[in-house]
Write a protein that holds these residues in place. Structure first.
Motif: not given
Length: 286
Positions: A221-222, A225-226, A252
Motif C-alpha cells: 500500500r505504501t 501510494e507513492w 499519503a
C-alpha cells in the motif's frame, strides 16, 4: 575569374543557428521522420490499439462485478474507476515501443548516420520521443472513444478533462525517456522490448490503477501510494470526476495532492532520464 576566385552565392551559405534553435529544429526534423515512418507501417499503430482495447473490455466485464469500489460492486461504478488506470497503463506501455525503436535504429546503424550530420546530439532522442508522444495521443483518443462506448463518462468540465489527459501524456512522455535509456543500453530491439515491459508490470499493478490500494498489505500500500503511476491515475480520476462516492482517499501526500504529485514526478523523471539518455547516447556513439 579563376575557380579559386569564384563568389559563392549567398543562398548557398548555411545560416548559423544558436544552440537551442538548432536543437529544436533538429528534434522536429527527426520527429517528422519517425512520424512518416509510422504512417508507412500502420500495423504498428493498429496492434498498439488492440491491447488497451482488450484490457478495457476484459476488466470492465470480467472483473466489473467482483471488485468493490467505495463500498459498491456495481459494474458501472467500477468502469468509471477503471478507465483512468487503463489510460495511464496505455501511455506507459508505449515505453517498450520507444526503447525498441531506438535499439532498432542503433542496430541498423542509423544512429551512426545521424552522427555524421551537423545536428544537435540530443535531437535524435528528443525527436523520437516526440513522435512516440504523438502516436500515444492518437491511441489515447481512440481508447477514450471505446471507453465512452462501454459506459465511461466525464463528470467535470472540458478544461478539467483536458488537464487529465495532459497529465497522462506528460507521464507517457516521461516514461518514454526511460525507454530511450533502455534502448540505448541493450544490443537488440527484442531485448529492448523485454526490458521495457519487465519493470512496467509491477509498477502498474502495485498501484491504484485497477483496485483500491486500501486493501493491500501495508508495504504494498505504501509503495502504491507513492508510485508516480498512482499519482497520475488519481489526478486523472479527480479531473474526470470518476472518484465514486464513499471512496476513501489515502492519507499519503501524493494521494492528497495528486495533480501536483503527478507534475512533480513527471518533470523529475524527464530531467533525470533525459540527462542519462543523452549521456548514454554520446558515449554509445563516440
Amino acid at each position: 575569374m579563376s575557380a579559386t576566385g569564384q563568389i559563392v552565392p549567398r543562398k548557398a551559405v548555411p545560416r548559423a543557428r544558436g544552440g537551442v534553435t538548432q536543437s529544436v529544429h533538429d528534434s522536429l526534423v527527426v520527429a517528422q521522420r519517425n512520424l512518416i515512418r509510422m504512417a508507412r507501417i500502420p500495423e504498428v499503430v493498429v496492434f498498439g490499439l488492440v491491447q488497451p482495447i482488450m484490457f478495457v473490455v476484459l476488466f470492465s466485464y470480467v472483473f466489473g462485478g467482483s471488485i468493490a469500489v467505495g463500498g459498491s460492486t456495481d459494474p458501472a461504478t467500477y468502469r468509471q474507476f477503471l478507465m483512468a488506470g487503463i489510460f495511464a497503463q496505455t501511455v506507459t506501455f508505449a515505453t517498450a515501443g520507444a526503447g525498441a525503436g531506438i535499439a532498432d535504429d542503433m542496430h541498423k546503424g542509423l544512429i551512426d548516420r545521424f552522427r555524421s550530420l551537423p545536428m544537435a546530439r540530443g535531437a535524435v532522442l528528443t525527436g523520437r520521443t516526440l513522435a512516440d508522444l504523438v502516436q500515444t495521443a492518437l491511441t489515447l483518443v481512440v481508447l477514450a472513444i471505446v471507453a465512452v462506448i462501454v459506459g465511461w463518462r466525464i463528470h467535470h468540465g472540458v478544461p478539467e478533462a483536458l488537464g487529465g489527459f495532459a497529465l497522462l501524456l506528460l507521464l507517457g512522455y516521461a516514461f518514454s525517456w526511460i525507454g530511450a535509456l533502455i534502448g540505448l543500453s541493450v544490443r537488440t530491439p527484442e531485448a529492448a522490448t523485454s526490458g521495457g515491459l519487465i519493470w512496467l508490470f509491477p509498477l502498474t499493478f502495485i498501484s491504484n490503477a485497477f483496485v483500491p490500494s486500501d486493501n493491500m498489505p501495508v508495504v504494498l500500500r505504501t509503495i502504491a501510494e507513492w508510485n508516480p503511476f498512482s499519482a497520475t491515475v488519481q489526478a486523472a480520476r479527480e479531473l474526470f470526476g470518476n472518484l465514486p462516492a464513499g471512496y476513501p482517499v489515502p492519507g499519503a501526500w501524493p494521494m492528497q495532492h495528486p495533480v501536483w504529485a503527478s507534475l512533480i514526478w513527471s518533470v523529475l523523471i524527464i530531467a533525470v532520464f533525459r540527462t542519462l539518455s543523452v549521456r548514454k547516447y554520446r558515449s554509445a556513439t563516440a
